[in-house]
Design a protein around this motif. Structure first.
Motif, PDB file in Angstrom:
ATOM      1  N   TYR A  52       0.843  -1.191   0.000  1.00 61.25           N
ATOM      2  CA  TYR A  52       0.000   0.000   0.000  1.00 61.25           C
ATOM      3  C   TYR A  52       0.878   1.240   0.000  1.00 61.25           C
ATOM      4  CZ  TYR A  52       0.923  -0.627   5.003  1.00 61.25           C
ATOM      5  OH  TYR A  52       1.530  -0.831   6.211  1.00 61.25           O
ATOM      6  N   GLY A  53       0.284   2.381  -0.300  1.00 64.55           N
ATOM      7  CA  GLY A  53       1.019   3.648  -0.365  1.00 64.55           C
ATOM      8  C   GLY A  53       1.592   4.043   0.989  1.00 64.55           C
TER       9      GLY A  53
ATOM     10  N   SER B 121      -0.872   6.155   3.105  1.00 63.77           N
ATOM     11  CA  SER B 121      -2.270   5.760   2.950  1.00 63.77           C
ATOM     12  C   SER B 121      -2.904   5.386   4.277  1.00 63.77           C
ATOM     13  CB  SER B 121      -2.368   4.544   2.017  1.00 63.77           C
ATOM     14  OG  SER B 121      -1.877   4.848   0.759  1.00 63.77           O
TER      15      SER B 121
ATOM     16  N   LEU C  68      -7.831   1.453   5.601  1.00 63.59           N
ATOM     17  CA  LEU C  68      -7.746   2.219   4.364  1.00 63.59           C
ATOM     18  C   LEU C  68      -8.738   1.703   3.343  1.00 63.59           C
ATOM     19  CD1 LEU C  68      -5.829   0.199   2.372  1.00 63.59           C
ATOM     20  CD2 LEU C  68      -4.116   1.113   3.873  1.00 63.59           C
ATOM     21  N   ARG C  69      -8.928   2.468   2.290  1.00 63.63           N
ATOM     22  CA  ARG C  69      -9.813   2.052   1.202  1.00 63.63           C
ATOM     23  C   ARG C  69      -9.082   1.025   0.338  1.00 63.63           C
ATOM     24  NH1 ARG C  69     -14.333   5.012   0.226  1.00 63.63           N
ATOM     25  NH2 ARG C  69     -14.501   6.964   1.353  1.00 63.63           N
TER      26      ARG C  69
ATOM     27  N   SER D 112      -8.920   0.955  -2.759  1.00 58.89           N
ATOM     28  CA  SER D 112      -8.248   1.642  -3.866  1.00 58.89           C
ATOM     29  C   SER D 112      -6.839   2.127  -3.485  1.00 58.89           C
ATOM     30  CB  SER D 112      -9.101   2.810  -4.355  1.00 58.89           C
ATOM     31  OG  SER D 112      -9.312   3.742  -3.313  1.00 58.89           O
ATOM     32  N   ASP D 113      -6.545   2.224  -2.169  1.00 59.22           N
ATOM     33  CA  ASP D 113      -5.209   2.611  -1.717  1.00 59.22           C
ATOM     34  C   ASP D 113      -4.218   1.445  -1.749  1.00 59.22           C
ATOM     35  OD1 ASP D 113      -6.006   5.218  -1.273  1.00 59.22           O
ATOM     36  OD2 ASP D 113      -6.480   4.861   0.837  1.00 59.22           O
TER      37      ASP D 113
END
Length: 93
Positions: free
Chosen positions: A66-67, A70, A84-85, A87-88
């Motif tokens: 993950y980022g 994020s 987190l979502r 999409s992250d």
């Protein structure tokens, strides 16, 4: 931690347990606590059901990347977690 998470994420949210930070470099140099980088890898603890037309792809037990910045850090049963979502999440390892 128990087999069932005490928190159930909603919609496309995912709870991740971050992997521990690296203690030494590949060359054997020990990294001090102040210089350790925030981990970008972790294990999925729980995942929400997804959005109306988009089910969540990741599942409990997946190792993901993950980022760096994020999500939101939370504490569950005395352990640091990240929510987190989906999409992250960059990739499933």
């Amino acid at each position: 931690m128990s087999s069932k998470s005490p928190i159930t994420p909603l919609h496309d949210r995912v709870i991740i347990k971050p992997a521990p930070a690296e203690e030494k470099t590949a060359g054997g140099i020990i990294i001090p606590d102040t210089a350790k980088e925030k981990p970008q890898r972790g294990t999925v603890i729980a995942a929400g059901p997804g959005k109306k037309d988009e089910p969540v792809i990741v599942k409990k037990g997946d190792t993901v990347l993950y980022g760096k910045y994020s999500g939101t850090e939370i504490r569950i049963d005395g352990q640091d977690m990240l929510i987190l979502r989906e999409s992250d999440i960059l990739a499933i390892v």
